[in-house]
Write an enzyme that holds these catalytic residues in place. Structure first.
Site, PDB file in Angstrom:
ATOM      1  CB  THR A 162      -0.956   0.048   1.217  1.00 46.69           C
ATOM      2  OG1 THR A 162      -0.174   0.082   2.414  1.00 46.69           O
ATOM      3  CG2 THR A 162      -1.898  -1.140   1.269  1.00 46.69           C
ATOM      4  CB  SER A 163       4.463   1.884   0.232  1.00 44.55           C
ATOM      5  OG  SER A 163       5.073   0.950  -0.626  1.00 44.55           O
ATOM      6  NE  ARG A 164       3.220   7.557  -3.602  1.00 41.55           N
ATOM      7  CZ  ARG A 164       2.270   7.774  -2.695  1.00 41.55           C
ATOM      8  NH1 ARG A 164       1.532   6.774  -2.251  1.00 41.55           N
ATOM      9  NH2 ARG A 164       2.035   9.001  -2.261  1.00 41.55           N
TER      10      ARG A 164
ATOM     11  CG  PHE B 155      -6.121   8.462   0.148  1.00 40.86           C
ATOM     12  CD1 PHE B 155      -6.064   7.713  -1.012  1.00 40.86           C
ATOM     13  CD2 PHE B 155      -6.870   9.636   0.150  1.00 40.86           C
ATOM     14  CE1 PHE B 155      -6.739   8.118  -2.158  1.00 40.86           C
ATOM     15  CE2 PHE B 155      -7.547  10.048  -0.988  1.00 40.86           C
ATOM     16  CZ  PHE B 155      -7.474   9.281  -2.152  1.00 40.86           C
TER      17      PHE B 155
ATOM     18  CG  HIS C 113      -3.308   5.396  -4.679  1.00 38.78           C
ATOM     19  ND1 HIS C 113      -2.095   5.651  -5.251  1.00 38.78           N
ATOM     20  CD2 HIS C 113      -3.213   5.876  -3.409  1.00 38.78           C
ATOM     21  CE1 HIS C 113      -1.314   6.280  -4.383  1.00 38.78           C
ATOM     22  NE2 HIS C 113      -1.988   6.418  -3.248  1.00 38.78           N
ATOM     23  CD  GLN C 114     -10.798   1.252  -2.005  1.00 35.69           C
ATOM     24  OE1 GLN C 114     -11.153   0.784  -3.078  1.00 35.69           O
ATOM     25  NE2 GLN C 114     -11.606   1.269  -0.953  1.00 35.69           N
TER      26      GLN C 114
ATOM     27  CG  ASP D 186      -4.524   1.143  -2.162  1.00 37.16           C
ATOM     28  OD1 ASP D 186      -5.652   0.964  -2.671  1.00 37.16           O
ATOM     29  OD2 ASP D 186      -4.145   2.256  -1.723  1.00 37.16           O
TER      30      ASP D 186
ATOM     31  CD  GLU E  65      -0.936   4.563  -8.322  1.00 40.97           C
ATOM     32  OE1 GLU E  65      -0.819   3.511  -7.672  1.00 40.97           O
ATOM     33  OE2 GLU E  65      -1.292   5.642  -7.813  1.00 40.97           O
TER      34      GLU E  65
HETATM   35  P1  NAD Z   1       6.698   7.818   7.243  1.00 41.54           P
HETATM   36  O1  NAD Z   1       7.669   8.802   6.667  1.00 41.54           O
HETATM   37  O2  NAD Z   1       6.068   8.114   8.562  1.00 41.54           O
HETATM   38  O3  NAD Z   1       7.399   6.379   7.348  1.00 41.54           O
HETATM   39  C1  NAD Z   1       8.197   5.841   6.343  1.00 41.54           C
HETATM   40  C2  NAD Z   1       9.200   4.910   7.014  1.00 41.54           C
HETATM   41  O4  NAD Z   1       9.952   4.255   5.981  1.00 41.54           O
HETATM   42  C3  NAD Z   1      10.212   5.660   7.900  1.00 41.54           C
HETATM   43  O5  NAD Z   1      10.279   5.059   9.175  1.00 41.54           O
HETATM   44  C4  NAD Z   1      11.530   5.530   7.138  1.00 41.54           C
HETATM   45  O6  NAD Z   1      12.665   5.454   7.998  1.00 41.54           O
HETATM   46  C5  NAD Z   1      11.302   4.214   6.398  1.00 41.54           C
HETATM   47  N1  NAD Z   1      12.200   4.049   5.260  1.00 41.54           N
HETATM   48  C6  NAD Z   1      12.679   5.000   4.410  1.00 41.54           C
HETATM   49  N2  NAD Z   1      13.522   4.442   3.519  1.00 41.54           N
HETATM   50  C7  NAD Z   1      13.566   3.125   3.816  1.00 41.54           C
HETATM   51  C8  NAD Z   1      14.283   2.027   3.260  1.00 41.54           C
HETATM   52  N3  NAD Z   1      15.135   2.194   2.234  1.00 41.54           N
HETATM   53  N4  NAD Z   1      14.102   0.807   3.817  1.00 41.54           N
HETATM   54  C9  NAD Z   1      13.274   0.643   4.875  1.00 41.54           C
HETATM   55  N5  NAD Z   1      12.580   1.642   5.452  1.00 41.54           N
HETATM   56  C10 NAD Z   1      12.724   2.870   4.921  1.00 41.54           C
HETATM   57  O7  NAD Z   1       5.606   7.609   6.120  1.00 41.54           O
HETATM   58  P2  NAD Z   1       4.118   7.041   6.299  1.00 41.54           P
HETATM   59  O8  NAD Z   1       3.183   8.168   6.579  1.00 41.54           O
HETATM   60  O9  NAD Z   1       4.151   5.865   7.208  1.00 41.54           O
HETATM   61  O10 NAD Z   1       3.830   6.565   4.800  1.00 41.54           O
HETATM   62  C11 NAD Z   1       4.595   5.539   4.177  1.00 41.54           C
HETATM   63  C12 NAD Z   1       4.313   5.539   2.691  1.00 41.54           C
HETATM   64  O11 NAD Z   1       2.962   5.116   2.473  1.00 41.54           O
HETATM   65  C13 NAD Z   1       4.365   6.929   2.028  1.00 41.54           C
HETATM   66  O12 NAD Z   1       5.686   7.274   1.653  1.00 41.54           O
HETATM   67  C14 NAD Z   1       3.484   6.770   0.828  1.00 41.54           C
HETATM   68  O13 NAD Z   1       4.260   6.386  -0.277  1.00 41.54           O
HETATM   69  C15 NAD Z   1       2.541   5.630   1.219  1.00 41.54           C
HETATM   70  N6  NAD Z   1       1.143   6.086   1.343  1.00 41.54           N
HETATM   71  C16 NAD Z   1       0.193   5.428   0.620  1.00 41.54           C
HETATM   72  C17 NAD Z   1      -1.141   5.824   0.721  1.00 41.54           C
HETATM   73  C18 NAD Z   1      -2.236   5.113  -0.030  1.00 41.54           C
HETATM   74  O14 NAD Z   1      -3.353   5.640  -0.126  1.00 41.54           O
HETATM   75  N7  NAD Z   1      -1.993   3.939  -0.566  1.00 41.54           N
HETATM   76  C19 NAD Z   1      -1.481   6.904   1.550  1.00 41.54           C
HETATM   77  C20 NAD Z   1      -0.486   7.520   2.286  1.00 41.54           C
HETATM   78  C21 NAD Z   1       0.837   7.109   2.180  1.00 41.54           C
END
Ligand code: NAD
Length: 335
Positions: free
Chosen positions: A232-234, A298, A295-296, A258, A263
């Protein structure tokens, strides 16, 4: 301040107008996605408001700057679609919404895990067709399983908390361990170890050059056979073609997405009367053990209200002081 809002959906407009009621900015809502071709539409605006699949690259930023734009207010947390160095060169401030509801994304992640595990997506269709057979719907208990959480920031921490509550052993990998996770019994270790021990691997790190295709063929080979992989990250944190091969050969037992590498070409749009011009994506949809949402993660009322409020706060503070509250600085990211 005059703000051009790109990639506007009716729900964006509703929440942004509510948040702007007292701030009184002049918001122009456009359905168009921000790209070089559409950047001229912001001419005359001092700020643009952009979302995750808007293109905020060097040529777009140069065009925005030429039209007088001084602020890009992202209504998102991730900023992998922005060329921050180019923004600095153009004298454009970039702001984001660092946290709007990590609960929304964490809870959606767990919804994907539970749906895949208990075959809820398949049971839903079966029951509607009067098929009450259970064959093919066998799941497994989450209690006692090992879950690996990659990235334990705001979202990853909540996922750890929920999975711990289910009785999972939670392993984590992060460049900066989170003490709240350690306190709840999460064990940090190398990525290699997490991959070889986890029944479920869930990704919560940002997309950076270091995490691009973090899950590739080599990494998949280290995973437990039949692993559940959740992203669900990217999209580009996983190499989708390698994952497709992993599904075919049984390395991956369940896949919940997600987000998807390509996308931007179709997420957030209704293409139900057309066809999906992406053979990798179309192939993914043929697997019964693959669940994709567009991508839902959020997309909750709380998150949309927070996104709109923080976006308007960023714009207001930039107008008053020349600084947005949640600016992204190239220097801080580089550290
Ligand atoms: P955050 O910045 O609070 O946490 C990200 C974590 O990843 C941090 O602890 C960081 O140290 C760690 N990190 C960075 N590089 C890394 C690596 N190479 N290996 C391992 N860990 C690493 O961010 P968050 O608010 O928890 O959000 C995380 C991600 O979720 C966002 O960057 C975004 O891409 C994604 N996201 C997706 C949706 C969605 O609707 N699907 C919504 C919001 C965020």
């Amino acid at each position: 301040m005059h703000v051009t809002v790109f990639s506007t959906k009716p729900y964006d407009r509703r929440f942004l107008e509510a948040a702007n009621a007292t701030a009184g900015h002049s918001l122009s809502f456009l359905e168009a996605r921000l790209s070089f071709a559409t950047s001229g539409l912001a001419s005359g605006a001092k700020a643009v408001c952009a979302f995750v699949n808007d293109e905020v690259n060097a040529s777009v930023l140069a065009s925005l700057a030429a039209g007088g734009v001084k602020l890009v207010a992202l209504r998102a947390a991730g900023f992998n679609n922005v060329d921050l160095e180019a923004a600095r060169r153009e004298g454009i401030t970039v702001a984001r919404v660092p946290a709007y509801s990590p609960h929304a994304v964490a809870e959606h992640t767990v919804a994907l895990i539970l749906t895949l595990n208990r075959n809820i997506h398949r049971a839903y269709n079966r029951v509607r067709e009067g098929n009450f057979a259970l064959d093919g719907l066998l799941g497994f208990d989450l209690a006692g399983k090992t879950a690996g959480v990659v990235g334990t920031g705001k979202i990853g921490e909540l996922v750890c908390r929920i999975l711990t509550g289910f009785g999972c052993t939670v392993l984590a990998y992060d460049l900066q361990p989170n003490s709240a996770c350690e306190q709840m019994g999460v064990r940090y270790g190398p990525l290699k170890e997490l991959l070889s021990l986890s029944d479920i691997v869930t990704l919560h790190c940002p997309l950076t050059p270091a995490t691009h295709h973090l899950i590739d063929a080599k990494v998949l080979a280290r995973m437990k056979r039949g692993v559940m992989l959740i992203n669900t990250s990217r999209g580009a944190v996983i190499d989708t073609r390698a994952v497709l091969r992993g599904l075919k050969d049984g390395t991956i037992g369940y896949l919940g997405l997600d987000v998807y590498e390509e996308e931007a070409d179709f997420f957030f749009e209704d293409l139900s009367q057309r066809f999906i011009d992406d053979d990798v994506f179309a192939r993914l949809l043929t697997f019964p053990n693959v669940l994709i949402t567009g991508h839902q993660a959020f997309f909750t009322q709380e998150a949309l209200a927070n996104i709109a409020e923080t976006t308007i706060t960023n714009i207001t503070s930039f107008e008053r002081t020349g600084h947005a509250v949640h600016e992204i600085s190239v220097e801080r990211i580089a550290r």
